[in-house]
Design an enzyme around this catalytic site. Structure first.
Site, PDB file in Angstrom:
ATOM      1  CB  CYS A   1      58.577  37.054 -14.210  1.00 48.81           C
ATOM      2  SG  CYS A   1      60.099  37.786 -13.608  1.00 48.81           S
TER       3      CYS A   1
ATOM      4  CB  CYS B   1      59.515  37.327 -10.543  1.00 45.20           C
ATOM      5  SG  CYS B   1      59.740  38.552 -11.812  1.00 45.20           S
ATOM      6  CG  ASP B   2      56.952  34.215 -10.042  1.00 45.56           C
ATOM      7  OD1 ASP B   2      57.054  34.964  -9.056  1.00 45.56           O
ATOM      8  OD2 ASP B   2      56.186  34.446 -10.992  1.00 45.56           O
TER       9      ASP B   2
END
Ligand code: NAP
Length: 305
Positions: free
Chosen positions: A134, A137-138
């Site tokens: 992701c 997200c990261d």
């Protein structure tokens, strides 16, 4: 006696939430069962959605929240639980969850899909230590670092475009010489100076102890092997349907629930909507449309049975 709902919707991505909106408007006694604390499904981890009509450029997280708010405004009921299995008892369907068991006259299975794994050495060992599924997200952990994205579909290209905003360099590793992603995304990608597309290349191994140090790749045309110095590897090689809880009940094809646009499955009273069903195009708009169609099928079924 247990409460028997008209309809239980399993899943709260765009398909499940659109179904909840239509079910509320049809005045069906409905419950939505969701696994995660936040509704929205895969859309929540999409940085930007640019192909949902009327809402150009909306953030994926915001769109997910809007879907949920809409269902809430109409009074939809939600339960947070993990579905273990479903049972078909003719006119009654049972949904066995980690905490409770629910009963309904009809079900809409809208559990969507999850990221597929690549299955190469280092992938599992270094997950969360440089290996991610992701980018939204990261990605922020890789500011001014070098990263690689593996895949050639919409998600891979979107991830590479997103990462290029913060990483010093992004490799896009694709096993063929043609991307599967939408042409508009390809144009954006190929215009970015800090993105290098590595064509006809597969990833063999992710290296590093405790954190990612490099990615070993092979050119499938020349056989040439290379080690790319990267600190992050983002894997975007497609999705797998979330259908394990329904195995042995509804007919499936490679894990996708066999159902047409009307959501009708092999079991009367059980319908499927969104990414979890067999379909040619998996998008937010087609998932939402599936939710609407499935509720129409539910209404017809409830009148006839
Ligand atoms: P996808 O479209 O299935 O693409 C997967 C990519 O990974 C393909 O390029 C594929 O290569 C590659 N791949 C698969 N297995 C591999 C392996 N073992 N090793 C190396 N590469 C491998 O999946 P996705 O990008 O996750 O998208 C999922 C669905 O969501 C799609 O239907 C997509 O259209 C949709 N989506 C749409 C949008 C949007 O419209 N904005 C955004 C996100 C997702 P090949 O090309 O060689 O098969």
């Amino acid at each position: 006696m247990e409460h028997i709902y008209d309809l239980v919707i399993i899943g709260s991505g765009p398909a499940g939430l659109a179904a909840a909106v239509y079910a509320q408007r049809a005045r069906l006694d409905t419950l939505v069962i969701e696994k995660a604390m936040v509704s929205g499904g895969q859309v929540l981890t999409t940085y930007e959605v640019d192909n949902y009509p009327g809402l150009p450029g909306i953030g994926g997280y915001d769109l997910g929240l809007k879907f949920r708010e809409h269902a809430d405004q109409l009074g939809a009921a939600f339960a947070e639980d993990d579905v273990v299995r479903i049972e078909d008892q003719g006119k009654i369907k049972r949904v066995v969850c980690g905490h409770e068991t629910y009963e309904a006259r009809t079900l809409i299975l809208a559990t969507g899909a999850v990221h597929r794994k690549l299955g190469i050495p280092g992938e599992e060992e270094l997950a969360g230590a440089g290996v991610s599924y992701c980018a939204t997200c990261d990605g922020a952990f890789f500011r001014n670092k070098v990263t690689a994205v593996i895949g050639g579909g919409d998600v891979a290209v979107e991830d590479a475009i997103f990462l290029a905003r913060m990483c010093s360099k992004v490799y896009l590793i694709h096993r063929r010489h043609e991307l599967r992603a939408a042409k508009s995304l390809q144009e954006t990608l190929l215009g970015l100076e800090n993105v290098e597309v590595v064509w006809d290349t597969v990833a063999d191994c992710i290296n590093g102890e405790g954190m990612v140090k490099s990615l070993s790749v092979t050119n499938v045309k020349t056989g040439e092997k290379t080690d790319l110095d990267v600190q992050g590897v983002f894997i975007a090689v497609g999705i797998s349907p979330e259908s394990k809880a329904f195995e042995g009940i509804v007919d499936m094809d490679h894990g996708y629930i066999k159902a047409g646009e009307d959501g009708v499955t092999s079991v009367p009273g059980i319908f499927a909507a969104g990414d979890v069903r067999t379909k040619p195009l998996r998008q937010i708009i087609t998932a939402a449309a599936d939710g609407a169609n499935a509720v129409t099928s539910v209404e017809r079924y409830l009148i006839e049975n």
